[in-house]
Design a protein around this motif. Structure first.
Motif, PDB file in Angstrom:
ATOM      1  N   SER B 202       0.957  -1.366   0.033  1.00 57.93           N
ATOM      2  CA  SER B 202       0.020   0.028  -0.082  1.00 57.93           C
ATOM      3  C   SER B 202       0.892   1.282   0.013  1.00 57.93           C
ATOM      4  CB  SER B 202      -0.886   0.111   1.065  1.00 57.93           C
ATOM      5  OG  SER B 202      -1.601  -1.205   1.467  1.00 57.93           O
ATOM      6  N   ILE B 203       1.809   1.317   0.869  1.00 62.80           N
ATOM      7  CA  ILE B 203       2.750   2.425   0.927  1.00 62.80           C
ATOM      8  C   ILE B 203       3.081   2.820  -0.231  1.00 62.80           C
ATOM      9  CG2 ILE B 203       4.641   3.538   2.221  1.00 62.80           C
ATOM     10  CD1 ILE B 203       3.616   1.955   4.784  1.00 62.80           C
ATOM     11  N   ILE B 204       3.989   1.657  -0.643  1.00 60.55           N
ATOM     12  CA  ILE B 204       4.868   1.979  -1.969  1.00 60.55           C
ATOM     13  C   ILE B 204       3.945   2.286  -3.408  1.00 60.55           C
ATOM     14  CG2 ILE B 204       6.752   0.972  -3.375  1.00 60.55           C
ATOM     15  CD1 ILE B 204       7.278  -0.906  -1.084  1.00 60.55           C
ATOM     16  N   THR B 205       2.862   1.440  -3.350  1.00 61.45           N
ATOM     17  CA  THR B 205       1.950   1.851  -4.417  1.00 61.45           C
ATOM     18  C   THR B 205       1.443   3.424  -4.392  1.00 61.45           C
ATOM     19  OG1 THR B 205       1.343  -0.447  -4.247  1.00 61.45           O
ATOM     20  CG2 THR B 205       0.100   0.945  -5.706  1.00 61.45           C
ATOM     21  N   PHE B 206       0.896   3.731  -3.208  1.00 59.34           N
ATOM     22  CA  PHE B 206       0.395   5.047  -2.989  1.00 59.34           C
ATOM     23  C   PHE B 206       1.374   6.030  -3.294  1.00 59.34           C
ATOM     24  CE2 PHE B 206      -0.695   8.911  -0.945  1.00 59.34           C
ATOM     25  CZ  PHE B 206      -2.062   8.919  -1.167  1.00 59.34           C
ATOM     26  N   LEU B 207       2.654   6.000  -2.895  1.00 58.24           N
ATOM     27  CA  LEU B 207       3.644   7.194  -3.135  1.00 58.24           C
ATOM     28  C   LEU B 207       4.017   6.762  -4.861  1.00 58.24           C
ATOM     29  CD1 LEU B 207       6.052   6.540  -0.339  1.00 58.24           C
ATOM     30  CD2 LEU B 207       4.504   8.625  -1.010  1.00 58.24           C
ATOM     31  N   PHE B 208       4.037   5.759  -5.316  1.00 61.56           N
ATOM     32  CA  PHE B 208       4.195   5.470  -6.765  1.00 61.56           C
ATOM     33  C   PHE B 208       3.443   6.533  -7.595  1.00 61.56           C
ATOM     34  CE2 PHE B 208       3.938   3.148 -10.507  1.00 61.56           C
ATOM     35  CZ  PHE B 208       5.254   3.120 -11.099  1.00 61.56           C
ATOM     36  N   SER B 209       2.145   5.964  -7.258  1.00 63.49           N
ATOM     37  CA  SER B 209       0.975   6.752  -8.040  1.00 63.49           C
ATOM     38  C   SER B 209       1.094   8.213  -8.024  1.00 63.49           C
ATOM     39  CB  SER B 209      -0.201   6.142  -7.481  1.00 63.49           C
ATOM     40  OG  SER B 209      -1.393   7.063  -8.094  1.00 63.49           O
ATOM     41  N   TRP B 210       0.965   8.672  -6.587  1.00 64.39           N
ATOM     42  CA  TRP B 210       1.121  10.103  -6.165  1.00 64.39           C
ATOM     43  C   TRP B 210       2.312  10.748  -6.963  1.00 64.39           C
ATOM     44  CZ3 TRP B 210      -2.178  12.839  -3.412  1.00 64.39           C
ATOM     45  CH2 TRP B 210      -1.405  14.151  -2.729  1.00 64.39           C
ATOM     46  N   ASN B 211       3.582  10.085  -6.982  1.00 64.01           N
ATOM     47  CA  ASN B 211       4.536  10.881  -7.658  1.00 64.01           C
ATOM     48  C   ASN B 211       4.861  10.582  -9.289  1.00 64.01           C
ATOM     49  OD1 ASN B 211       5.085  11.840  -5.441  1.00 64.01           O
ATOM     50  ND2 ASN B 211       6.513  10.216  -4.807  1.00 64.01           N
ATOM     51  N   LEU B 212       3.836   9.830  -9.782  1.00 60.56           N
ATOM     52  CA  LEU B 212       3.775   9.586 -11.387  1.00 60.56           C
ATOM     53  C   LEU B 212       3.883  10.865 -12.146  1.00 60.56           C
ATOM     54  CD1 LEU B 212       3.729   6.823 -12.539  1.00 60.56           C
ATOM     55  CD2 LEU B 212       1.452   6.903 -12.982  1.00 60.56           C
ATOM     56  N   PHE B 213       4.793  10.867 -13.118  1.00 62.65           N
ATOM     57  CA  PHE B 213       5.017  11.903 -13.918  1.00 62.65           C
ATOM     58  C   PHE B 213       4.794  11.819 -15.438  1.00 62.65           C
ATOM     59  CE2 PHE B 213       7.606  15.410 -15.744  1.00 62.65           C
ATOM     60  CZ  PHE B 213       6.671  16.362 -15.832  1.00 62.65           C
ATOM     61  N   LEU B 214       5.703  10.953 -16.023  1.00 62.43           N
ATOM     62  CA  LEU B 214       5.630  10.521 -17.325  1.00 62.43           C
ATOM     63  C   LEU B 214       4.179  10.383 -17.884  1.00 62.43           C
ATOM     64  CD1 LEU B 214       7.196  10.374 -20.094  1.00 62.43           C
ATOM     65  CD2 LEU B 214       7.687   7.791 -19.367  1.00 62.43           C
ATOM     66  N   GLU B 215       3.582   9.327 -17.080  1.00 64.68           N
ATOM     67  CA  GLU B 215       2.314   8.960 -17.676  1.00 64.68           C
ATOM     68  C   GLU B 215       1.373  10.226 -17.879  1.00 64.68           C
ATOM     69  OE1 GLU B 215       4.036   7.263 -16.088  1.00 64.68           O
ATOM     70  OE2 GLU B 215       4.275   5.101 -16.730  1.00 64.68           O
ATOM     71  N   PRO B 216       1.099  10.654 -16.929  1.00 70.41           N
ATOM     72  CA  PRO B 216       0.262  12.130 -16.753  1.00 70.41           C
ATOM     73  C   PRO B 216       0.655  13.029 -17.811  1.00 70.41           C
ATOM     74  CG  PRO B 216       0.785  11.657 -14.653  1.00 70.41           C
ATOM     75  CD  PRO B 216       1.820  10.829 -15.299  1.00 70.41           C
ATOM     76  N   LEU B 217       1.999  13.404 -18.052  1.00 69.88           N
ATOM     77  CA  LEU B 217       2.595  14.208 -19.012  1.00 69.88           C
ATOM     78  C   LEU B 217       2.146  13.676 -20.585  1.00 69.88           C
ATOM     79  CD1 LEU B 217       4.435  16.539 -19.408  1.00 69.88           C
ATOM     80  CD2 LEU B 217       6.087  14.920 -19.681  1.00 69.88           C
ATOM     81  N   VAL B 218       2.051  12.423 -20.795  1.00 75.60           N
ATOM     82  CA  VAL B 218       1.768  11.932 -21.898  1.00 75.60           C
ATOM     83  C   VAL B 218       0.264  11.752 -22.500  1.00 75.60           C
ATOM     84  CG1 VAL B 218       1.738   9.698 -23.497  1.00 75.60           C
ATOM     85  CG2 VAL B 218       4.004  10.328 -22.462  1.00 75.60           C
ATOM     86  N   PHE B 219      -0.445  11.365 -21.132  1.00 77.13           N
ATOM     87  CA  PHE B 219      -2.079  11.076 -21.434  1.00 77.13           C
ATOM     88  C   PHE B 219      -3.016  12.231 -21.147  1.00 77.13           C
ATOM     89  CE2 PHE B 219      -0.017   6.856 -20.817  1.00 77.13           C
ATOM     90  CZ  PHE B 219      -0.239   6.370 -21.964  1.00 77.13           C
ATOM     91  N   ILE B 220      -2.559  13.148 -20.213  1.00 73.35           N
ATOM     92  CA  ILE B 220      -3.596  14.070 -19.787  1.00 73.35           C
ATOM     93  C   ILE B 220      -3.270  15.786 -20.519  1.00 73.35           C
ATOM     94  CG2 ILE B 220      -4.401  15.421 -17.930  1.00 73.35           C
ATOM     95  CD1 ILE B 220      -5.036  12.274 -17.803  1.00 73.35           C
ATOM     96  N   SER B 221      -4.330  16.309 -20.916  1.00 73.66           N
ATOM     97  CA  SER B 221      -4.129  17.585 -21.412  1.00 73.66           C
ATOM     98  C   SER B 221      -4.769  18.720 -20.644  1.00 73.66           C
ATOM     99  CB  SER B 221      -4.279  17.590 -22.984  1.00 73.66           C
ATOM    100  OG  SER B 221      -5.558  16.827 -23.437  1.00 73.66           O
ATOM    101  N   SER B 222      -6.044  18.091 -20.224  1.00 73.92           N
ATOM    102  CA  SER B 222      -6.887  19.249 -19.747  1.00 73.92           C
ATOM    103  C   SER B 222      -6.618  19.689 -18.328  1.00 73.92           C
ATOM    104  CB  SER B 222      -8.464  18.644 -19.532  1.00 73.92           C
ATOM    105  OG  SER B 222      -8.786  18.023 -20.730  1.00 73.92           O
ATOM    106  N   LEU B 223      -6.410  20.960 -17.936  1.00 76.21           N
ATOM    107  CA  LEU B 223      -5.958  21.416 -16.766  1.00 76.21           C
ATOM    108  C   LEU B 223      -6.584  20.861 -15.638  1.00 76.21           C
ATOM    109  CD1 LEU B 223      -5.554  25.271 -16.593  1.00 76.21           C
ATOM    110  CD2 LEU B 223      -3.973  23.704 -16.206  1.00 76.21           C
ATOM    111  N   GLU B 224      -8.113  20.654 -15.871  1.00 76.70           N
ATOM    112  CA  GLU B 224      -8.897  19.968 -14.738  1.00 76.70           C
ATOM    113  C   GLU B 224      -8.470  18.450 -14.422  1.00 76.70           C
ATOM    114  OE1 GLU B 224     -11.922  20.189 -17.860  1.00 76.70           O
ATOM    115  OE2 GLU B 224     -10.274  21.338 -17.219  1.00 76.70           O
ATOM    116  N   ARG B 225      -8.035  17.958 -15.242  1.00 72.61           N
ATOM    117  CA  ARG B 225      -7.768  16.649 -15.169  1.00 72.61           C
ATOM    118  C   ARG B 225      -6.240  16.448 -14.612  1.00 72.61           C
ATOM    119  NH1 ARG B 225     -10.728  15.665 -19.958  1.00 72.61           N
ATOM    120  NH2 ARG B 225     -12.865  15.809 -19.390  1.00 72.61           N
TER     121      ARG B 225
END
Lengths: 309, 280
Positions: B202-225
């Motif tokens: 749980s701890i490692i997964t939560f932090l991993f997701s919380w800190n994810l950067f490359l995937e949001p950068l590639v897949f998300i374009s709307s400010l509110e998302r």
């Protein structure tokens, strides 16, 4: 109606079980692993096969045209495109700067913090704190601290009479800056792995060596260091792979600049794929990265096996 | 000089040395929080850890500049979802791999090990096309699916498998005697016994997701998302230069809660990382 029900029940009672216990277990097991297997096929195995194919095509997202070109992209990277060797060199400079610094600092901190003393928890907590912090936040803060004259680092250096460089604007210094700040971010993890390994070493070994009159350095050199070898190997490979994958740090602190001085492989793949839309070329670069990481892992496995024998 | 005195001196020296080394680990956090309260002009004035004028206004502007509350919530709910899904899926597979005999188990292990060796950067391009083909661009689905089924999920599976291997077989037998199905044994016997492993995942997964950067950068374009890491890098003026006072206030808002949780549960969190041992 009632008749069919009794027929059904009696038929079931008479017939031998449809599956043996062994088969039933296998079916259940596959149900247990099915989410993992399906997700794995869809988001990992499929994409891995696809990237191999993509790497053999000339495909620009803007023109929407994909043509099969064989190993052209690889030839292009390895022999025609001077950027590639520059990028690869940067990746190796980054790794070869980061890995020894990270590992030696991690070992020294672990040696200091593997035994209980007053403040040990305090220090462990501090050195590990950057590990749980997001790389984005860490990179933003350090970029701020490393601003030219106005940055806090240079202001502090000025107090002791040192005229600091404009860290992130000069290619060589920028590389030093991203390496050092990345080490501070990640060293806590290796420190913890080393502490765990040190605590697993029986205290009798050291006591026996001390009785024989060995100095602290001799004990470290002759007893502790050899016992740490398996851990050192694992840490080496993890850290090496991690440094080849570094992306967010570079993206946020330097954007690959200045003068492509910090343009490393992971960032270059991103740039080629998602900024210039050269899907084929970016895929070939990704495959090259894959081969490097794979080679490191295989070397580790071979060394570990030899180590165990 | 007695040995006791010698020990005292060496201990003091060690502590002093550690304090010096600690500076670059602590200073960025202090400077971040302090600068988050400064005005844009004071930030580059005479350096001081305590702001001359406390500008609380920064923390209001952070939420006005972009939908920061929404972005914060996105990160939170995505991290929770990823954690719960990872726990369920990795413990199911980990249990089968540890405790059940089935044809293909060896091959499956081999494939999963190979997944650990492949960086996300290698598969991100085909995954981009896959997600686009599925019509999931600019949604949170890829930020949930890719971590759960990627190399991180595989690592969680191995962690769970190792832990299940250590559970005594007799307990399972007892469960079977009580008429539990396999699923029941997993849920009522194996899972309750593996709390430490579940906590670590749980701890490692939560932090991993919380800190994810490359995937949001590639897949998300709307400010509110946007998720937090994207949002943080987005406090810039019209020339693309950072609005440092806002950016650092926002970064403080993102980092300080995690740091507080870390300080409270530091032993548990550090042990979780030591247990998994392999997240560079």
């Amino acid at each position: 109606m009632a008749n069919t029900l009794t027929d059904h029940v009696s038929a079931r009672g008479l017939r031998a079980p449809r599956f043996s216990l062994r088969q039933r277990e296998a079916i259940e097991a596959w149900l247990f692993v099915s989410p993992t297997v399906v997700g794995f096929m869809l988001f990992f195995l499929g994409p891995l096969v696809a990237v191999v194919y993509f790497s053999l095509t000339e495909w620009n997202l803007l023109t929407q045209q994909s043509t099969f070109v064989g190993v052209e992209n690889y030839v292009d990277a390895l022999s025609r495109n001077p950027d590639f060797w520059h990028v690869l060199r940067n990746s190796f400079v980054f790794a070869l700067g980061l890995v020894p610094l990270n590992m030696s600092l991690a070992l020294m901190l672990a040696l200091a913090l593997s035994r209980p003393f007053r403040g040990v928890v305090f220090f462990r907590t501090i050195f590990f704190a950057p590990v749980v912090t997001s790389a984005v936040a860490w990179a933003i803060v350090w970029k701020f601290l490393l601003q030219g004259e106005a940055g806090a680092v240079n202001q502090l250096l000025a107090m002791v009479g040192i005229d600091g460089p404009n860290w992130l604007r000069e290619p060589d210094w920028a590389m030093v800056a991203v390496i050092v700040t990345r080490v501070i971010k990640m060293v806590g993890l290796n420190m913890i792995l080393y502490i765990a390994a040190l605590q697993a070493i029986p205290r009798d070994y050291e006591a026996a060596a001390r009785l024989e009159g060995a100095s602290s350095w001799q004990i470290f050199r002759m007893v502790i260091w050899p016992l740490l070898a398996p851990t050192t190997l694992v840490i080496f490979v993890i850290t090496m792979i991690g440094s080849f994958k570094v992306f967010d740090h570079i993206y946020l602190m330097t954007g690959g600049g200045p003068e492509n001085g910090t343009l490393v492989l992971a960032f270059y793949i991103y740039e080629q794929g998602f900024k210039f839309f050269n899907v084929g070329y970016a895929s070939a670069l990704a495959m090259i990265m894959f081969v490097i990481v794979l080679a490191l892992t295989v070397v580790q496995m071979i060394l570990r096996r030899r180590d165990m024998q | 000089m007695t040995t006791r005195q010698a020990r005292l001196i060496s201990r003091t020296c060690l502590t002093l040395a550690l304090l010096v080394v600690a500076v670059p680990f602590v200073f960025p956090f202090l400077w971040m929080v302090s600068s988050g309260f400064k005005s844009a002009t004071e930030i580059f004035g005479q350096p001081s850890l305590i702001p001359r004028v406390w500008r609380w206004q920064n923390y209001v502007e952070v939420f006005e500049y972009q939908p920061f509350a929404r972005q914060y919530f996105n990160s939170l709910y995505i991290a929770v979802t990823v954690t719960v899904l990872t726990l369920i899926i990795s413990s199911l597979a980990g249990y089968a791999l540890a405790r059940m005999r089935f044809a293909g188990a060896g091959l499956l292990m081999l494939f999963l090990v190979s997944a650990l060796m492949v960086p996300e950067e290698v598969t991100i391009i085909p995954n981009f096309f896959l997600i686009r083909w599925m019509g999931l661009m600019d949604t949170h689905a890829p930020l949930i699916l890719l971590p759960v089924f990627g190399s991180h999920g595989v690592m969680a599976t191995f962690l769970m498998r190792q832990y299940f291997l250590a559970i005594p077989k007799e307990l399972e037998e007892a469960g079977k005697m009580d008429g539990l199905s396999r699923f029941g044994i997993w849920w009522r016997v194996a899972l309750p016994m593996s709390r430490p492993a579940l906590a670590a995942v749980s701890i490692i997964t939560f932090l991993f997701s919380w800190n994810l950067f490359l995937e949001p950068l590639v897949f998300i374009s709307s400010l509110e998302r946007f998720t937090l890491p994207l949002a943080l890098s987005n406090f810039t003026d019209s020339y693309g230069l950072p609005l440092w006072h806002l950016q650092l206030a926002a970064t403080s808002l993102a980092v300080v809660p995690i740091l507080i949780v870390y300080l409270i549960a530091q032993r548990q969190i550090i042990e979780s990382f030591a247990l998994s041992g392999v997240k560079g």
